[in-house]
Design a protein around this motif. Structure first.
Motif, PDB file in Angstrom:
ATOM      1  N   TYR A  23      -2.870 -62.279  -4.424  1.00 60.24           N
ATOM      2  CA  TYR A  23      -1.857 -61.324  -4.222  1.00 60.24           C
ATOM      3  C   TYR A  23      -0.443 -61.701  -4.900  1.00 60.24           C
ATOM      4  CZ  TYR A  23       1.777 -58.843  -1.928  1.00 60.24           C
ATOM      5  OH  TYR A  23       2.908 -57.833  -1.744  1.00 60.24           O
ATOM      6  N   GLU A  24      -0.212 -62.851  -4.726  1.00 59.91           N
ATOM      7  CA  GLU A  24       1.199 -63.410  -5.376  1.00 59.91           C
ATOM      8  C   GLU A  24       1.137 -63.189  -6.763  1.00 59.91           C
ATOM      9  OE1 GLU A  24       2.832 -66.910  -3.474  1.00 59.91           O
ATOM     10  OE2 GLU A  24       2.615 -66.072  -1.450  1.00 59.91           O
ATOM     11  N   VAL A  66      -6.523 -68.271 -14.424  1.00 64.22           N
ATOM     12  CA  VAL A  66      -6.176 -68.794 -13.326  1.00 64.22           C
ATOM     13  C   VAL A  66      -6.678 -67.674 -12.330  1.00 64.22           C
ATOM     14  CG1 VAL A  66      -4.128 -69.066 -11.639  1.00 64.22           C
ATOM     15  CG2 VAL A  66      -4.433 -70.429 -13.781  1.00 64.22           C
ATOM     16  N   SER A  67      -6.528 -66.536 -12.824  1.00 62.12           N
ATOM     17  CA  SER A  67      -6.842 -65.448 -11.757  1.00 62.12           C
ATOM     18  C   SER A  67      -8.023 -65.452 -11.687  1.00 62.12           C
ATOM     19  CB  SER A  67      -6.266 -63.932 -12.488  1.00 62.12           C
ATOM     20  OG  SER A  67      -4.828 -63.989 -12.502  1.00 62.12           O
ATOM     21  N   VAL A  68      -8.940 -65.415 -12.527  1.00 63.18           N
ATOM     22  CA  VAL A  68     -10.456 -65.436 -12.760  1.00 63.18           C
ATOM     23  C   VAL A  68     -10.930 -66.653 -11.482  1.00 63.18           C
ATOM     24  CG1 VAL A  68     -12.493 -66.165 -14.069  1.00 63.18           C
ATOM     25  CG2 VAL A  68     -10.823 -64.512 -14.973  1.00 63.18           C
ATOM     26  N   LEU A  69     -10.388 -67.993 -11.860  1.00 63.62           N
ATOM     27  CA  LEU A  69     -10.674 -68.803 -10.955  1.00 63.62           C
ATOM     28  C   LEU A  69     -10.349 -68.698  -9.581  1.00 63.62           C
ATOM     29  CD1 LEU A  69     -11.722 -72.100 -11.668  1.00 63.62           C
ATOM     30  CD2 LEU A  69      -9.385 -72.576 -11.167  1.00 63.62           C
ATOM     31  N   LEU A  70      -9.362 -68.187  -9.359  1.00 67.24           N
ATOM     32  CA  LEU A  70      -9.014 -67.922  -7.984  1.00 67.24           C
ATOM     33  C   LEU A  70      -9.639 -66.921  -7.351  1.00 67.24           C
ATOM     34  CD1 LEU A  70      -5.013 -67.659  -8.106  1.00 67.24           C
ATOM     35  CD2 LEU A  70      -6.472 -69.317  -6.883  1.00 67.24           C
ATOM     36  N   ALA A  71     -10.188 -65.724  -8.141  1.00 70.25           N
ATOM     37  CA  ALA A  71     -11.032 -64.802  -7.798  1.00 70.25           C
ATOM     38  C   ALA A  71     -12.465 -65.188  -7.388  1.00 70.25           C
ATOM     39  CB  ALA A  71     -11.003 -63.391  -8.656  1.00 70.25           C
ATOM     40  N   GLU A  72     -12.946 -65.931  -8.151  1.00 68.09           N
ATOM     41  CA  GLU A  72     -14.350 -66.558  -7.717  1.00 68.09           C
ATOM     42  C   GLU A  72     -14.200 -67.605  -6.593  1.00 68.09           C
ATOM     43  OE1 GLU A  72     -17.136 -65.991  -9.078  1.00 68.09           O
ATOM     44  OE2 GLU A  72     -16.239 -64.440 -10.599  1.00 68.09           O
ATOM     45  N   ALA A  73     -13.305 -68.326  -6.614  1.00 73.70           N
ATOM     46  CA  ALA A  73     -12.958 -69.325  -5.261  1.00 73.70           C
ATOM     47  C   ALA A  73     -13.037 -68.308  -4.132  1.00 73.70           C
ATOM     48  CB  ALA A  73     -11.926 -70.109  -5.619  1.00 73.70           C
TER      49      ALA A  73
END
Lengths: 247, 267
Positions: B9-10, B166-173
């Motif tokens: 979100y941030e 970074v967004s892709v990684l966070l979304a997968e995590a």
């Protein structure tokens, strides 16, 4: 006779010398064809689409897109002519806003800003999403993302559109909207889908695949009405032909 | 909301801020970038005991937060991890530098205390200036400014793709964690026995997703360098903006402005 856009001749493909994913695939696609690629899970529909656009080039046989052989050296030329819409819109959209994503391809082809703007506007109008121009991708619904994904391809003004499971995750209204948009697109389109009602509404020709091979290739209605053929290959009649309520 | 959802979100919130159609957002990205570098350079160059001089430099973030329609509290919240680290830098100065420089009632103020506050101020101001830059400039425009400064295309592309991934990684995590927590409802955190497999899954899935994003880029004519479209031309008011702030920074750096203003009120 209309111009041949795609010529696939005796194509076979396997990953790293493993089991064959595609075997002896041969077909041609003409300018105004709307081809539905159907088959059960894992029969090689998506793999075939990826070969057509050169995402895998280590195949046996020959694939020609507008007389250009699909191989590493020719990929830029092939990809100018073919637009590929991914199954998962999140893989397709990587910029911040719809505008930036739709403008990505025209910018890469070195067009002026005025031309980029005009192409973006035209693509937005074609899928009726002018209001989403400056909306951020992460704020969009699944249906909106799918339409923006299609617009990112239309801004390239492709001669051919390939779509992998376009109706997945769409609500009935967005699904109906997508059918309308695809029917407005007059060039060659190849749609891989399990949604046989969707294929019935958008395609005049259907290729049925099973175990990496083409089992049937003909008029959509003819194939989709053949209950025995469909059931033999892991599919069922479309809902509208089962006497159930259509979507 | 989980920590990962908050992080996603941030990132999106920063994108939203940067995409606003505010006056500050419309300033040429190179102007904002150069100004930020100049501001940070000026702030850092203040002597370690010149707290009053440095306090004058607060005018920049104060004014920009107002005209840029940025929330100060929001920025402090977003910088909550960085700011304590920045403040930590000068924490030991009062113990090493105990020379008294004044008193406040019965309390003796030492040079170490002054240098501690100065160091903290320097840290806070530089972090705030960076925040202002990224909150008013999209990553694409920031990268465009870097290209104008002849930063190699390879580096700029890496920067932009890293930001995207970074967004892709966070979304997968986030997906993996949601799936895990739904099947381990009474468990706090992730059991150490599955750390390995979850990390492996995260790596494989984010690589897959990143691969698809890259394929999507290649299919749309990407050949290794991001194209920013036609040049964005700086307008007269962009130059004026740069000049105005550079003069203010130079003024605060070269003259004891706050002391002079204070002197006006002392007979």
């Amino acid at each position: 006779m209309s111009h041949i856009h795609i010529n696939v001749d005796q194509v076979s493909f396997s990953y790293e010398h493993g089991e064959k994913i595609l075997e002896d695939i041969t077909f041609t696609a003409r300018e105004h064809d709307a081809i539905g690629l159907i088959g059960a899970n894992g029969v090689g529909k998506s793999t075939l689409l990826k070969l057509l656009v050169g995402l895998n080039t280590e195949y046996e046989g020959s694939i020609r897109v507008e007389e250009i052989p699909v191989e590493k050296a020719t990929l830029p030329r092939v990809r100018e002519k073919v637009g590929y819409v991914f199954q998962d819109s999140d893989s397709q959209l990587f910029m911040t806003t719809a505008y930036e994503d739709i403008a990505f391809a025209p910018r890469n082809y070195g067009l002026s800003q005025a031309e980029v703007d005009s192409r973006v506007q035209h693509a937005l109008e074609m899928v009726h999403i002018e209001h989403l121009r400056d909306k951020q991708i992460y704020k969009m619904s699944g249906g909106e993302k799918k339409l923006v994904s299609i617009a990112t391809i239309l801004s390239m003004i492709p001669d051919i559109i390939l779509m992998d499971e376009p109706s997945v995750a769409l609500d009935p209204r967005n699904r109906r909207n997508l059918i309308h948009i695809l029917n407005e697109f007059e060039h060659l389109k190849i749609i891989a889908s399990h949604d046989l009602d969707f294929i019935l509404d958008t395609c005049n020709r259907t290729i049925l695949m099973a175990d990496g091979k083409i089992i049937a290739d003909g008029a959509t209605r003819e194939i989709l009405e053949n209950r025995a053929l469909l059931e033999e290959n892991g599919l069922e009649l479309p809902y509208c032909m089962q006497g159930k309520q259509t979507c | 909301m989980s920590k990962l959802s908050k992080a996603i979100y941030e990132i999106h919130h920063m994108d939203t801020l940067a995409n606003q159609n505010q006056w500050m957002n419309r300033i040429h990205p190179l102007v904002k970038f150069v100004l930020t570098v100049f501001y940070i350079g000026t702030v850092v160059s203040f002597p370690k005991y010149d707290m009053a001089g440095l306090a004058g430099m607060m005018v920049y973030p104060l004014v920009v937060f107002i005209i840029g329609d940025l929330s100060f509290l929001d920025s402090i919240y977003r910088l909550r991890i960085v700011l304590p680290l920045v403040c930590f830098v000068g924490l030991f100065n009062p113990f090493f530098d105990r020379v008294p420089v004044g008193t406040l009632g019965s309390f003796t103020i030492t040079a170490g205390m002054i240098s501690m506050v100065t160091l903290m101020l320097k840290g806070i101001l530089t972090v705030l200036a960076s925040y202002i830059l990224i909150a008013t400039t999209t990553i694409e425009k920031l990268c465009y400014a870097l290209r104008l400064l002849h930063v190699p295309a390879f580096f700029v592309t890496q920067l932009m793709l890293t930001y995207r991934y970074v967004s892709v990684l966070l979304a997968e995590a986030n997906r993996i964690m949601q799936a895990y927590s739904l099947r381990a409802p009474n468990q706090k955190g992730v059991h150490f026995k599955v750390w390995g497999s979850l990390t492996g899954q995260l790596l494989l899935r984010s690589m897959d997703r990143a691969g698809e994003v890259y394929e999507s880029m290649c299919l749309r004519g990407y050949t290794g360098e991001y194209h920013f479209g036609d040049a964005i031309h700086a307008r007269g008011k962009d130059y004026l903006y740069l000049l105005f702030w550079c003069c203010i920074f130079a003024l605060f750096r070269l003259l004891p402005v706050l002391n002079l203003i204070g002197g006006l009120f002392v007979a």
